[in-house]
Design an enzyme around this catalytic site. Structure first.
Site, PDB file in Angstrom:
ATOM      1  N   PHE A 135       0.856  -1.188   0.000  1.00 55.56           N
ATOM      2  CA  PHE A 135       0.000   0.000   0.000  1.00 55.56           C
ATOM      3  C   PHE A 135       0.889   1.234   0.000  1.00 55.56           C
ATOM      4  O   PHE A 135       1.754   1.385   0.851  1.00 55.56           O
ATOM      5  CB  PHE A 135      -0.921   0.027   1.230  1.00 55.56           C
ATOM      6  CG  PHE A 135      -1.953   1.121   1.143  1.00 55.56           C
ATOM      7  CD1 PHE A 135      -3.147   0.919   0.464  1.00 55.56           C
ATOM      8  CD2 PHE A 135      -1.711   2.373   1.702  1.00 55.56           C
ATOM      9  CE1 PHE A 135      -4.089   1.945   0.348  1.00 55.56           C
ATOM     10  CE2 PHE A 135      -2.642   3.401   1.589  1.00 55.56           C
ATOM     11  CZ  PHE A 135      -3.830   3.179   0.913  1.00 55.56           C
ATOM     12  N   ASP A 166       9.404   2.339   1.424  1.00 53.57           N
ATOM     13  CA  ASP A 166       8.238   3.088   1.894  1.00 53.57           C
ATOM     14  C   ASP A 166       8.097   2.813   3.382  1.00 53.57           C
ATOM     15  O   ASP A 166       7.632   1.754   3.795  1.00 53.57           O
ATOM     16  CB  ASP A 166       6.988   2.641   1.119  1.00 53.57           C
ATOM     17  CG  ASP A 166       5.723   3.355   1.607  1.00 53.57           C
ATOM     18  OD1 ASP A 166       5.732   3.889   2.734  1.00 53.57           O
ATOM     19  OD2 ASP A 166       4.712   3.351   0.860  1.00 53.57           O
ATOM     20  N   LYS A 202       2.933   9.510   8.506  1.00 56.77           N
ATOM     21  CA  LYS A 202       2.222   9.058   9.711  1.00 56.77           C
ATOM     22  C   LYS A 202       2.809   9.562  11.033  1.00 56.77           C
ATOM     23  O   LYS A 202       2.478  10.642  11.468  1.00 56.77           O
ATOM     24  CB  LYS A 202       2.129   7.535   9.709  1.00 56.77           C
ATOM     25  CG  LYS A 202       1.101   7.012   8.681  1.00 56.77           C
ATOM     26  CD  LYS A 202       0.740   5.583   8.966  1.00 56.77           C
ATOM     27  CE  LYS A 202      -0.198   5.001   7.922  1.00 56.77           C
ATOM     28  NZ  LYS A 202      -1.563   5.466   8.047  1.00 56.77           N
TER      29      LYS A 202
HETATM   30  C1  LIG Z   1       3.081   2.028   3.750  1.00 59.34           C
HETATM   31  C2  LIG Z   1       2.200   3.192   3.404  1.00 59.34           C
HETATM   32  N1  LIG Z   1       2.536   3.993   2.373  1.00 59.34           N
HETATM   33  C3  LIG Z   1       1.796   5.051   2.032  1.00 59.34           C
HETATM   34  C4  LIG Z   1       0.630   5.360   2.704  1.00 59.34           C
HETATM   35  C5  LIG Z   1      -0.163   6.564   2.288  1.00 59.34           C
HETATM   36  O1  LIG Z   1       0.002   7.568   3.226  1.00 59.34           O
HETATM   37  P1  LIG Z   1      -1.072   8.744   3.348  1.00 59.34           P
HETATM   38  O2  LIG Z   1      -2.345   8.084   3.715  1.00 59.34           O
HETATM   39  O3  LIG Z   1      -0.518   9.638   4.420  1.00 59.34           O
HETATM   40  O4  LIG Z   1      -1.147   9.407   2.035  1.00 59.34           O
HETATM   41  C6  LIG Z   1       0.225   4.565   3.777  1.00 59.34           C
HETATM   42  C7  LIG Z   1      -1.016   4.868   4.491  1.00 59.34           C
HETATM   43  O5  LIG Z   1      -1.602   4.074   5.175  1.00 59.34           O
HETATM   44  C8  LIG Z   1       1.026   3.451   4.135  1.00 59.34           C
HETATM   45  O6  LIG Z   1       0.683   2.636   5.138  1.00 59.34           O
END
Ligand SMILES: Cc1ncc(COP(=O)(O)O)c(C=O)c1O
Length: 405
Positions: free
Chosen positions: A143, A228, A257
């Site tokens: 994700f 990520d 986050k």
């Molecule tokens: C691993 C990861 N990358 C990217 C995102 C996207 O982040 P945002 O919701 O702050 O755009 C999330 C959100 O849950 C995530 O868990």
């Protein structure tokens, strides 16, 4: 205008207001939350909840952590916002603090995880441009966000449905499968984008040779390794960043986050040689790296360091593990797997666990379920042993009542 402010409203007043004025793109609990402190949160009616999932992982230090409250209060009276056409003390200090904790990287600041991944994807393409490298390999079940490139990087068809066509150039391979990655790389591949532990995908912890194996492949094939760490970053797994468990160095890292201790801020970090391809005008974010967000983030780093919270994260994880082992001993039919790294916690069940969220909520415990059958907890590093035991007792009670389908 009456009712422009919510102080003193009941939850139902606020819900009625949402029904009329807010786009219904979220499934919400029928409760309005008004105040928080650590792992406790209160609704408009004065009910108190124990929060095992504060802020979907954004509140790693719990609700209203004192150093962050103070830093924001001080900054807000001094300078709220200036654009990136100027230098800002708070942004420089945060960039240095992050660089000292992560591979000497340089930072680009923005406001959400998706934006940080957009920046990483653009950087990878810019870096590979002259060599005709533009493709990005990402992992199934991953994700990366909801904006178009980060959504296209997210190899989960359910999030694409209705929004096609996706951005071209993404290749998906199974997670934790080095051979599949090796087979997917070609002369046009610019980067691999990978979560060191999949969060939304179900707290999936890869084998210890996975990240080192990806690093080796990237080195051999002239591809960037981008991690990520939007969910794993800033101490969630017992190190500042989860890649550090693997003893490797990535080329690019994204984090959001927890980064601001509850305040919106995100970063894309890159090795200086890679970062150098971004020239003025190629990418930007007006609010990115604003003084309030950066002061909050520096205060989060200071809190984690001063209070020894990286080590505490591991203790918390182990306490959850022993509680979950007790549940597994009682219900081996129900518990398929326990996956824990610091305060990134997954309890994989043999049946759908969607109802567990509501049942815990009725007992004033807030949790999350992902992919239908994984109970996902992202508790605060400031949670007490007593709170862990109290919440786990509620969870055990709810699970005891579950029949295997
Ligand atoms: C691993 C990861 N990358 C990217 C995102 C996207 O982040 P945002 O919701 O702050 O755009 C999330 C959100 O849950 C995530 O868990």
């Amino acid at each position: 205008m009456a009712h422009s402010h919510s102080v003193g409203h009941s939850s139902s007043d606020t819900i009625a207001q949402f029904d009329r004025y807010v786009i219904p793109n979220y499934r919400r609990f029928p409760v309005c939350l008004v105040r928080g402190e650590g792992s406790w949160i209160w609704d408009a009616e004065g009910h108190r909840y124990l929060d095992f999932f504060p802020g979907w992982g954004c509140n790693l230090l719990g609700h209203c952590p004192p150093r962050i409250v103070e830093a924001v209060r001080e900054q807000v009276g001094q300078l709220i916002h200036v654009p990136n056409t100027w230098y800002m003390e708070a942004q420089g200090a945060l960039a240095q603090a992050l660089s000292e904790r992560a591979f000497g990287g340089q930072s680009f600041f923005c406001n959400s995880g998706a934006e940080a991944n957009e920046a990483a994807i653009k950087l990878a393409r810019a870096y590979g441009h002259e060599k005709g490298r533009y493709k990005i390999v990402t992992m199934e079940g991953g994700f990366h966000g909801r904006t178009y490139a980060s959504l296209s990087a997210t190899a989960q068809p359910k999030y694409h449905a209705g929004f096609e066509p996706m951005v071209p150039g993404f290749t998906y391979v199974p997670y934790n499968d080095l051979e599949a990655v090796a087979a997917a790389l070609d002369d046009q591949t610019a980067a691999i984008l990978v979560e060191p532990i999949q969060g939304e995908g179900g707290i999936n912890i890869p084998s210890t040779n996975y990240l080192p194996g990806l690093r080796k492949l990237c080195d051999e094939r002239g591809v960037l390794l981008m991690v990520d760490e939007v969910q794993t970053g800033l101490g969630r797994t017992g190190e500042w960043f989860a890649y550090q468990h693997a003893g490797i160095v990535p080329d690019v890292l994204t984090c959001a986050k927890a980064l601001g201790g509850g305040v919106a801020v995100a970063v894309m970090m890159a090795r200086p040689e890679v970062a150098a391809v971004l020239k003025p005008g190629m990418h930007a974010s007006p609010f990115g790296g604003n003084p309030i967000a950066c002061r909050a983030s520096s205060a989060a780093i200071e809190t984690i360091e001063a209070d020894g919270l990286l080590a505490r994260g591991n203790e918390i994880g182990e306490r959850f593990r022993s509680q979950f082992e007790a549940i597994r001993a009682e219900r081996p039919d129900l518990v398929r797997d326990i996956r824990i790294m610091g305060v990134m916690i997954g309890l994989d069940l043999t049946r759908d666990a969607t109802d567990v969220v509501g049942e815990c909520m009725r007992r004033h415990l807030l949790i999350n379920v992902t992919h239908g059958h994984v109970i996902r907890l992202l508790p605060a590093l400031t949670i007490s042993d007593e709170q862990i035991d109290q919440g786990c007792a509620i969870l055990a009670e709810v699970l005891r009542e579950l029949v295997v389908q």
